[in-house]
Design a protein around this motif. Structure first.
Motif, PDB file in Angstrom:
ATOM      1  N   SER A 428       0.807  -1.216   0.000  1.00 27.96           N
ATOM      2  CA  SER A 428       0.000   0.000   0.000  1.00 27.96           C
ATOM      3  C   SER A 428       0.842   1.269   0.000  1.00 27.96           C
ATOM      4  CB  SER A 428      -0.912   0.012   1.232  1.00 27.96           C
ATOM      5  OG  SER A 428      -1.824  -1.057   1.218  1.00 27.96           O
ATOM      6  N   ALA A 429       2.133   1.143   0.168  1.00 27.58           N
ATOM      7  CA  ALA A 429       2.995   2.312   0.319  1.00 27.58           C
ATOM      8  C   ALA A 429       3.065   3.123  -0.963  1.00 27.58           C
ATOM      9  CB  ALA A 429       4.393   1.881   0.738  1.00 27.58           C
ATOM     10  N   GLY A 430       3.013   4.457  -0.820  1.00 28.22           N
ATOM     11  CA  GLY A 430       3.133   5.314  -1.988  1.00 28.22           C
ATOM     12  C   GLY A 430       2.604   6.707  -1.729  1.00 28.22           C
ATOM     13  N   ILE A 431       2.708   7.539  -2.761  1.00 28.96           N
ATOM     14  CA  ILE A 431       2.244   8.924  -2.705  1.00 28.96           C
ATOM     15  C   ILE A 431       1.417   9.197  -3.952  1.00 28.96           C
ATOM     16  CG2 ILE A 431       2.939  11.352  -2.593  1.00 28.96           C
ATOM     17  CD1 ILE A 431       5.591  10.434  -1.395  1.00 28.96           C
ATOM     18  N   PHE A 432       0.319   9.922  -3.763  1.00 34.70           N
ATOM     19  CA  PHE A 432      -0.581  10.203  -4.882  1.00 34.70           C
ATOM     20  C   PHE A 432      -1.225  11.567  -4.680  1.00 34.70           C
ATOM     21  CE2 PHE A 432      -4.898  10.198  -6.644  1.00 34.70           C
ATOM     22  CZ  PHE A 432      -4.663   9.812  -7.960  1.00 34.70           C
ATOM     23  N   HIS A 433      -1.296  12.336  -5.767  1.00 33.93           N
ATOM     24  CA  HIS A 433      -2.047  13.595  -5.741  1.00 33.93           C
ATOM     25  C   HIS A 433      -2.620  13.825  -7.136  1.00 33.93           C
ATOM     26  CE1 HIS A 433      -3.281  17.608  -4.542  1.00 33.93           C
ATOM     27  NE2 HIS A 433      -2.850  18.029  -5.722  1.00 33.93           N
ATOM     28  N   ALA A 434      -3.899  14.157  -7.199  1.00 32.07           N
ATOM     29  CA  ALA A 434      -4.539  14.374  -8.502  1.00 32.07           C
ATOM     30  C   ALA A 434      -5.611  15.441  -8.401  1.00 32.07           C
ATOM     31  CB  ALA A 434      -5.148  13.070  -9.017  1.00 32.07           C
ATOM     32  N   GLN A 435      -5.699  16.248  -9.439  1.00 33.81           N
ATOM     33  CA  GLN A 435      -6.826  17.139  -9.640  1.00 33.81           C
ATOM     34  C   GLN A 435      -7.893  16.343 -10.390  1.00 33.81           C
ATOM     35  OE1 GLN A 435      -7.095  20.373  -8.578  1.00 33.81           O
ATOM     36  NE2 GLN A 435      -5.082  20.260  -7.608  1.00 33.81           N
ATOM     37  N   LYS A 436      -9.111  16.337  -9.892  1.00 32.04           N
ATOM     38  CA  LYS A 436     -10.148  15.461 -10.428  1.00 32.04           C
ATOM     39  C   LYS A 436     -10.500  15.737 -11.887  1.00 32.04           C
ATOM     40  CE  LYS A 436     -12.399  14.389  -6.015  1.00 32.04           C
ATOM     41  NZ  LYS A 436     -13.643  14.451  -5.226  1.00 32.04           N
ATOM     42  N   LYS A 437     -10.375  16.962 -12.334  1.00 33.17           N
ATOM     43  CA  LYS A 437     -10.760  17.306 -13.702  1.00 33.17           C
ATOM     44  C   LYS A 437      -9.695  16.927 -14.725  1.00 33.17           C
ATOM     45  CE  LYS A 437     -14.588  19.099 -12.225  1.00 33.17           C
ATOM     46  NZ  LYS A 437     -15.860  18.336 -12.352  1.00 33.17           N
ATOM     47  N   ASN A 438      -8.503  16.588 -14.265  1.00 38.37           N
ATOM     48  CA  ASN A 438      -7.438  16.195 -15.184  1.00 38.37           C
ATOM     49  C   ASN A 438      -7.567  14.734 -15.578  1.00 38.37           C
ATOM     50  OD1 ASN A 438      -6.449  18.769 -14.909  1.00 38.37           O
ATOM     51  ND2 ASN A 438      -4.881  18.212 -13.398  1.00 38.37           N
ATOM     52  N   THR A 439      -6.820  14.315 -16.594  1.00 43.13           N
ATOM     53  CA  THR A 439      -6.843  12.913 -17.020  1.00 43.13           C
ATOM     54  C   THR A 439      -5.670  12.118 -16.464  1.00 43.13           C
ATOM     55  OG1 THR A 439      -5.647  13.467 -19.056  1.00 43.13           O
ATOM     56  CG2 THR A 439      -8.064  13.461 -19.153  1.00 43.13           C
ATOM     57  N   ARG A 440      -4.692  12.814 -15.896  1.00 44.04           N
ATOM     58  CA  ARG A 440      -3.548  12.139 -15.296  1.00 44.04           C
ATOM     59  C   ARG A 440      -3.252  12.755 -13.934  1.00 44.04           C
ATOM     60  NH1 ARG A 440      -0.397   9.041 -18.684  1.00 44.04           N
ATOM     61  NH2 ARG A 440       1.519   9.472 -17.567  1.00 44.04           N
ATOM     62  N   ALA A 441      -2.772  11.920 -13.033  1.00 42.59           N
ATOM     63  CA  ALA A 441      -2.424  12.395 -11.700  1.00 42.59           C
ATOM     64  C   ALA A 441      -1.209  13.309 -11.763  1.00 42.59           C
ATOM     65  CB  ALA A 441      -2.139  11.218 -10.792  1.00 42.59           C
ATOM     66  N   THR A 442      -1.167  14.280 -10.870  1.00 50.01           N
ATOM     67  CA  THR A 442      -0.022  15.193 -10.771  1.00 50.01           C
ATOM     68  C   THR A 442       1.200  14.460 -10.226  1.00 50.01           C
ATOM     69  OG1 THR A 442      -1.579  16.977 -10.293  1.00 50.01           O
ATOM     70  CG2 THR A 442       0.751  17.389  -9.827  1.00 50.01           C
ATOM     71  N   LEU A 443       0.966  13.600  -9.232  1.00 45.49           N
ATOM     72  CA  LEU A 443       2.030  12.822  -8.600  1.00 45.49           C
ATOM     73  C   LEU A 443       1.504  11.434  -8.307  1.00 45.49           C
ATOM     74  CD1 LEU A 443       4.838  12.653  -7.223  1.00 45.49           C
ATOM     75  CD2 LEU A 443       3.758  13.515  -5.146  1.00 45.49           C
ATOM     76  N   CYS A 444       2.229  10.436  -8.739  1.00 46.71           N
ATOM     77  CA  CYS A 444       1.791   9.056  -8.504  1.00 46.71           C
ATOM     78  C   CYS A 444       3.020   8.166  -8.389  1.00 46.71           C
ATOM     79  CB  CYS A 444       0.905   8.580  -9.652  1.00 46.71           C
ATOM     80  SG  CYS A 444       0.319   6.882  -9.450  1.00 46.71           S
ATOM     81  N   LEU A 445       3.264   7.661  -7.206  1.00 41.70           N
ATOM     82  CA  LEU A 445       4.410   6.787  -6.981  1.00 41.70           C
ATOM     83  C   LEU A 445       3.990   5.641  -6.068  1.00 41.70           C
ATOM     84  CD1 LEU A 445       7.400   6.294  -7.509  1.00 41.70           C
ATOM     85  CD2 LEU A 445       7.917   7.640  -5.471  1.00 41.70           C
TER      86      LEU A 445
END
Length: 464
Positions: A428-445
């Motif tokens: 489960s380890a990781g980092i994620f940040h996304a703006q909902k209106k975008n098609t790709r996450a800003t940060l995804c690891l």
């Protein structure tokens, strides 16, 4: 019986949250957390899995109350799905759910059925457009690339990265294909489609009767599961039935109900009734949620779906409609409704870290237990749309953010963004940040995301 006004309140709040993920063209974005470890977090664009449920839910709401608001929502969502069709090859874009390398049969069928399910209220131009799309999808892709004549069934996908080159025939995929073929032929008769539907129907009934007998004959006396449970898939040799995934047994009911409505085949009715009984016998006595899967002749209980349970309940509701029988599962619905979160959404799972796919299982809660996936919430939205009274969208409240802080993770879901920071367990380890209106996450690891990137580089295969 749960009061209509309670259902109405839950629905309004859930609809409001789902709309936070909607783009300007009627597509519903979102990442995918699946039942095992496979995730799709980087690409958060719409997928047929989510889009189909949203189309059907808004169609249900329009039929219930005649409010043009719901009609417009349904048509915009349907147009967004139709716009993902590629006329040149007969495929839908983004039809792989957690793995976009696939254009899988079930996602195509879900999209097709949702488009066809709007025909009682859309205009003639849309009807012709949608019929042309469904026909081309079946002609150019299903029959050309997925149909296996000697078996009388459709295989998983054009390229199957999981089966080492062997054909596999998934029950719920073929059930959804059958539903599509039967619905289409009622609107525009294409004789070969009818013949294919008849063969798929026979294949399904034969296989499910075989599995029921196999389970009855071999189930241990000291326990197991109800023999009406449906196997996930069969191989080309039709050997021992595969494990039973209860979520997909619920989805399978839809195609079987369509077949029974079409033919009145008593064998089909018996399989449907056994299927429902098998599902209802496979619930956790504490949570009242459905177990996950089987292993051999025993049940693997975790992870248990919360929002995704809507897919099972839609299948049971359809079974009640065509058989005239009623089953009691209000305790399951009550259990789900009691878990609605502050922003109107529902969490994905209970017991994600107890899954048999985890190397070091424990009872620790993870962000996957709390996060709200649009793909699963859309399934619950579809079910609840069947249970509504007259739903007035103008009563919807603007929802607050939902945040969870535990010793091992942080999760925040606001109206415009989602943030996840997870330290452990390793899966489960990781980092994620996304703006909902975008098609790709800003940060995804996440480990899974890194593995996917390496896999793409090594395989050097294009998405299909």
């Amino acid at each position: 019986m749960i009061a209509d006004d309670n259902i109405q309140n839950v629905l309004n709040r859930l609809a409001d949250w789902l709309e936070t993920w909607r783009n300007e063209h009627g597509g519903y974005h979102g990442f995918v957390i699946h039942r095992l470890e496979k995730k799709r977090m980087k690409d958060i664009r719409q997928t047929a899995w989510t889009q189909a449920a949203m189309i059907r839910a808004y169609s249900n709401l329009f039929r219930a109350c005649g409010d043009e608001y719901w009609k417009v929502k349904a048509m915009e969502a349907a147009d967004a799905q139709a716009n993902d069709f590629i006329a040149d090859n007969g495929k839908f874009r983004f039809a792989g759910h957690e793995d976009e390398r696939f254009t899988s049969l079930v996602h195509c069928a879900l999209a097709d059925c949702a488009l066809l399910d709007t025909f009682d209220f859309i205009d003639d131009a849309r009807k012709e457009k949608y019929l042309d799309i469904v026909q081309a999808n079946i002609d150019k892709y299903w029959l050309k690339s997925l149909w296996v004549e000697e078996c009388g069934a459709f295989r998983f996908s054009e390229i199957d990265f999981y089966s080492n080159g062997k054909h596999r025939f998934v029950i719920n995929f073929n059930c959804m294909a059958l539903e599509t073929l039967l619905k289409f032929n009622r609107l525009r008769t294409v004789e070969p489609f009818g013949k294919v539907a008849a063969r798929v129907g026979k294949w399904l009934l034969d296989r499910l009767e075989e599995s029921y007998k196999f389970f009855c004959d071999n189930m241990p006396a000291d326990g197991g599961f109800h023999p009406g449970a449906m196997p996930y898939q069969f191989g080309k040799s039709r050997a021992t039935p595969d494990n039973c995934v209860f979520l997909y047994s619920g989805l399978s009911l839809r195609g079987l109900c369509e077949l029974y409505q079409e033919t009145g085949d008593i064998r089909c009715k018996k399989i449907i009734e056994n299927g429902v009984e098998g599902l209802l016998a496979s619930r956790d006595p504490q949570t009242r949620l459905f177990y996950h899967t089987t292993h051999g002749f025993h049940i693997d209980p975790y992870p248990q779906f919360i929002a995704g349970t809507g897919m099972i309940l839609v299948g049971i509701a359809r079974a009640e409609e065509v058989t005239g029988r009623k089953w009691d599962y209000e305790d399951t619905v009550e259990s789900i409704l009691g878990q609605q979160q502050a922003n109107g959404s529902f969490p994905c799972f209970i017991g994600k870290n107890r899954s048999h796919s985890r190397r070091f299982k424990s009872g620790i809660e993870t962000w996957e237990d709390h996060v709200a996936g649009v793909n699963w919430n859309a399934q619950l939205f579809e079910y609840l749309s069947l249970r509504r009274g007259v739903l007035n969208h103008r009563q919807a409240e603007r929802q607050s953010a939902h945040c969870v802080l535990k010793k091992n993770f942080f999760y925040s879901d606001t109206r415009d963004k989602v943030t996840i920071i997870s330290l452990w367990p390793i899966e489960s380890a990781g980092i994620f940040h996304a703006q909902k209106k975008n098609t790709r996450a800003t940060l995804c690891l996440f480990r899974e995301t890194v593995s996917q990137i390496i896999e793409k580089i090594c395989c050097k295969r294009p998405r299909v």
